[in-house]
Design an enzyme around this catalytic site. Structure first.
Site, PDB file in Angstrom:
ATOM      1  N   ASP A 331      35.920 -26.747 -13.273  1.00 32.66           N
ATOM      2  CA  ASP A 331      36.045 -25.686 -12.277  1.00 32.66           C
ATOM      3  C   ASP A 331      37.509 -25.521 -11.897  1.00 32.66           C
ATOM      4  O   ASP A 331      38.242 -26.506 -11.782  1.00 32.66           O
ATOM      5  CB  ASP A 331      35.222 -26.024 -11.030  1.00 32.66           C
ATOM      6  CG  ASP A 331      33.749 -25.725 -11.224  1.00 32.66           C
ATOM      7  OD1 ASP A 331      33.439 -24.810 -12.010  1.00 32.66           O
ATOM      8  OD2 ASP A 331      32.920 -26.414 -10.622  1.00 32.66           O
ATOM      9  N   GLU A 372      43.802 -18.832   3.950  1.00 33.32           N
ATOM     10  CA  GLU A 372      44.630 -17.726   3.467  1.00 33.32           C
ATOM     11  C   GLU A 372      45.169 -16.900   4.630  1.00 33.32           C
ATOM     12  O   GLU A 372      46.346 -16.523   4.669  1.00 33.32           O
ATOM     13  CB  GLU A 372      43.813 -16.828   2.516  1.00 33.32           C
ATOM     14  CG  GLU A 372      43.456 -17.487   1.201  1.00 33.32           C
ATOM     15  CD  GLU A 372      42.137 -18.228   1.268  1.00 33.32           C
ATOM     16  OE1 GLU A 372      41.676 -18.536   2.394  1.00 33.32           O
ATOM     17  OE2 GLU A 372      41.570 -18.515   0.197  1.00 33.32           O
ATOM     18  N   MET A 404      37.142  -8.715   4.436  1.00 35.60           N
ATOM     19  CA  MET A 404      38.275  -8.099   5.139  1.00 35.60           C
ATOM     20  C   MET A 404      38.394  -8.699   6.529  1.00 35.60           C
ATOM     21  O   MET A 404      37.448  -9.263   7.060  1.00 35.60           O
ATOM     22  CB  MET A 404      38.081  -6.579   5.292  1.00 35.60           C
ATOM     23  CG  MET A 404      38.252  -5.756   4.051  1.00 35.60           C
ATOM     24  SD  MET A 404      38.302  -3.986   4.479  1.00 35.60           S
ATOM     25  CE  MET A 404      36.823  -3.779   5.470  1.00 35.60           C
ATOM     26  N   SER A 405      39.575  -8.560   7.086  1.00 34.08           N
ATOM     27  CA  SER A 405      39.789  -8.826   8.510  1.00 34.08           C
ATOM     28  C   SER A 405      40.717  -7.730   9.013  1.00 34.08           C
ATOM     29  O   SER A 405      41.320  -6.999   8.217  1.00 34.08           O
ATOM     30  CB  SER A 405      40.411 -10.214   8.727  1.00 34.08           C
ATOM     31  OG  SER A 405      41.713 -10.276   8.161  1.00 34.08           O
TER      32      SER A 405
END
Length: 713
Positions: A331, A372, A404-405
């Site tokens: 991974d 992030e 989204m923010s």
């Protein structure tokens, strides 16, 4: 430092200065293995055991009837010769048992530490629990009982400070859990219901909150109990390669038995006679006793090395398969990369002020609690962007659904930051659009960032007059772990192909694969894609290894030849795999492959040494044994052995001592280098093949120097 970590250090120390002490402690266990019901499982050593028994009986008769020359095979042969040979044959059996006992003994201390966690733990079992029950409501009544009385399917409540009574799945609640008793890692971990982090292990401790656990284990089959059985060697079964090698060794034993039985008739033609004592001694010298004695210890030591790396192996076959693996599925997140993407740059679109774009990116990330989002705010702070307090603004938190923010300002402005497709959908929802020139520039920047292995996040704004403006792109970078490129290069030298599995788009996946140095990648991978890839590789005759932690990984883990499940993962994943990594470190798969290859190389090297050793002993002692009856053989007695009796006794002593001398190598393993198989084979033939030929000549000669001083020899 936890008990399990201390035990690992003790095991490593035992390989060095503490080995002699461990040898002495293992003598009682070695003596218990003299039971013929145990010995017959090892055909080679069973022949030695039978030979020792026959010579012991013969020695008794020779002592009772000292004047019967027929019992001695000749009046010139001292009675003590039979007793000495018998004693050294028993010693040979003892040393073989000792090799296995030492390998098993190294795990007993760790098993003792694990048993300390398997105390009588109280359990609070509840009746009538339903998943839709409110977890904040106290469940009553709870029946207090011992953990040993729990059955599979029982539901228990575990409060803060209590020990989890058995392996299970959290069906309600979230808690911080101390797993140091199992993993050796002192940092607590979060376990919660409804995801891939819902599995809990009996013997671990809840540090905060309360959880409701459904027991998934059967009585007597808990994770700790399986691990105790593993480190003690109680559940170790012979692997296919071991079985095949045992068949080979048994065949060689039968061949040498026929050869030895033919010696006496051949000698009789020249009016010579070979005594039973000499025939048995010669047989033991010729059969592959060295590898026969060490074979089991090599396998146990291989499993022990896995335990030292905090890997629970449920099948010895898996360790061998790890040594033969040709394809590794890894991974990307958490294995090849650190998994926490960080903002690395702001790219304002043409005509947009860079400062305004950075400020908008930071404002839209204030309600983003992900790593992030925090990194975007931190990177903006480095550019001296001041964010004034906006008390009337409405934050729009980041969710996995919207991706989204953002922030809705009192003056009607709306700022959004998120994945390109998500922002485009928001623009369409707002009923607006952006200029074609800006759209083309935006797409170019998104593609450029993706091709470099980064993750693009688009920043857009709806102005007070309702117009939609694309401000720019934030570049997130997934950091590749240090040193992986070199490790993958080593794997390539071994003939192992590395494949990165990721849900990223093909452009991003290609860039990260190139930076990490993997051979191939699977982009936008779904669980069924992993399963299909493994099946396709296996259809080509390849062995595949992979890691996983979720229920959706279970089919691929079960399909792979080496499936390493993370301890932090679900019970389904751990049941599907044939190894469990207690540290939940996906990169450990690389170490597992190295341990598997070291096991195979060690077994091959010592088998080569043993067979070469036996052939050399044949040519070393046969001339000395028969030169009195066949003077022409004297020219072949290149070592100048004193007599036939001293030659036989010296060979028997050497045959026993060499087993003890090789025990440290069997436990430690042959040093492994990342090379192709041809170079490894060539080097081992030179070292262990040539060494196996030379060692008997030198060893038997040195022993003969001392043996010839014994009266009668």
């Amino acid at each position: 430092m936890s008990d399990s970590q201390k035990v690992v250090l003790q095991g490593n120390h035992a390989q060095g200065k503490g080995l002699s002490k461990l040898l002495l402690k293992s003598v009682p266990d070695a003596l218990r293995k003299f039971d013929p019901r145990y010995e017959w499982h090892n055909p080679v050593m069973f022949v030695v055991w039978v030979g020792a028994l026959l010579l012991t009986v013969l020695g008794v008769f020779q002592s009772l009837f000292p004047n019967d020359a027929s019992l001695r095979g000749g009046s010139s042969i001292p009675i003590s010769f039979t007793w000495i040979i018998a004693a050294w044959l028993w010693a040979t059996v003892l040393f073989a048992n000792l090799a296995e006992a030492v390998a098993e003994g190294r795990g007993k201390a760790q098993a003792a530490a694990l048993r300390n966690t398997r105390t009588a733990t109280p359990a609070h079992r509840v009746h009538g629990y339903k998943p839709e029950s409110d977890p904040d409501v106290k469940i009553t009544p709870a029946i207090d009982m011992e953990s040993s009385e729990l059955q599979q399917g029982d539901v228990v409540v575990v409060e803060e400070g209590e020990t989890i009574p058995g392996d299970g799945e959290i069906v309600s609640g979230i808690a911080s859990v101390d797993e140091s008793a199992i993993t050796g890692e002192s940092a607590p971990v979060i376990r919660e219901s409804g995801g891939d982090r819902s599995a809990v292990t009996g013997g671990t401790t809840v540090l905060s909150d309360r959880i409701i656990v459904r027991i998934t284990q059967k009585p007597g089959e808990s994770f700790i109990e399986k691990m105790i059985a593993l480190v003690e060697g109680a559940n170790r079964q012979k692997t296919p390669n071991e079985i095949a090698l045992n068949v080979l060794l048994s065949s060689l034993t039968i061949i040498f038995l026929v050869v030895v039985l033919c010696l006496n008739p051949m000698a009789s033609l020249q009016h010579a006679q070979v005594t039973l004592t000499v025939l048995i001694a010669l047989l033991v010298c010729l059969i592959p006793t060295t590898i026969g004695a060490l074979l089991s210890a090599i396998g146990i030591a291989g499993m022990d090395r896995m335990v030292q790396h905090n890997v629970l192996v449920t099948s010895g076959r898996a360790i061998e398969a790890a040594g033969d693996v040709t394809t590794l599925l890894l991974d990307k997140t958490g294995t090849i990369t650190y998994g926490n993407r960080q903002a690395s740059d702001f790219h304002a679109l043409p005509g947009v002020d860079h400062t305004e774009m950075v400020k908008a990116a930071a404002l839209s990330s204030l309600s983003d609690s992900t790593a992030e989002g925090k990194s975007i705010v931190a990177l903006a702070a480095k550019e001296d962007i001041s964010l004034s307090t906006l008390p009337d603004a409405t934050p729009v938190p980041f969710t996995a659904e919207t991706r989204m923010s953002g922030l809705d300002l009192p003056d009607g402005r709306k700022i959004r930051k998120g994945a390109a497709s998500a922002v485009e959908a928001w623009i369409a929802q707002e009923g607006g659009g952006i200029a074609q020139e800006a759209h083309d520039a935006l797409q170019d920047r998104v593609r450029a960032i993706s091709s470099e292995g980064g993750t693009p996040l688009v920043v857009a704004e709806r102005t007070t007059d309702g117009a939609i403006v694309a401000l720019g792109v934030i570049q997130l970078k997934d950091i590749v772990k240090n040193g992986l490129k070199e490790r993958f290069a080593d794997l390539r030298k071994m003939g192992i192909r590395t494949v990165m599995v990721t849900g990223d788009n093909p452009l991003t996946a290609k860039a990260i694969a190139k930076e990490a140095g993997v051979d191939d990648f699977i982009a936008e991978a779904k669980p069924e894609d992993k399963l299909a890839y493994i099946a396709a590789e296996q259809a080509k005759g390849k062995l595949v290894a992979m890691t996983g932690d979720g229920t959706n990984d279970a089919p691929a883990l079960a399909q792979s030849d080496v499936g390493v499940a993370m301890n932090s993962g679900t019970s389904a994943a751990k049941e599907a795999g044939n190894m469990v990594d207690l540290d939940s470190d996906p990169t450990k798969l690389i170490d597992i492959v190295r341990i598997g290859k070291q096991l195979l190389i060690t077994r091959g090297a010592l088998t080569t040494f043993s067979i070469a050793n036996d052939l050399a002993k044949y040519f070393a002692i046969i001339p000395a044994m028969f030169m009195s009856n066949f003077p022409g053989l004297g020219v072949l007695n290149i070592m100048g052995l004193h007599s036939s009796l001293s030659a036989v006794l010296s060979a028997i002593i050497f045959n026993a001592i060499i087993i003890v001398a090789l025990i440290p190598l069997a436990l430690r393993g042959v040093k492994y280098r990342a090379e192709d198989s041809e170079k490894i084979l060539s080097r081992n033939l030179k070292i262990y093949g040539l060494g196996g030929i030379i060692a008997p000549f030198i060893g038997i000669w040195l022993i003969d120097v001392f043996v010839r001083m014994i009266p009668g020899f």
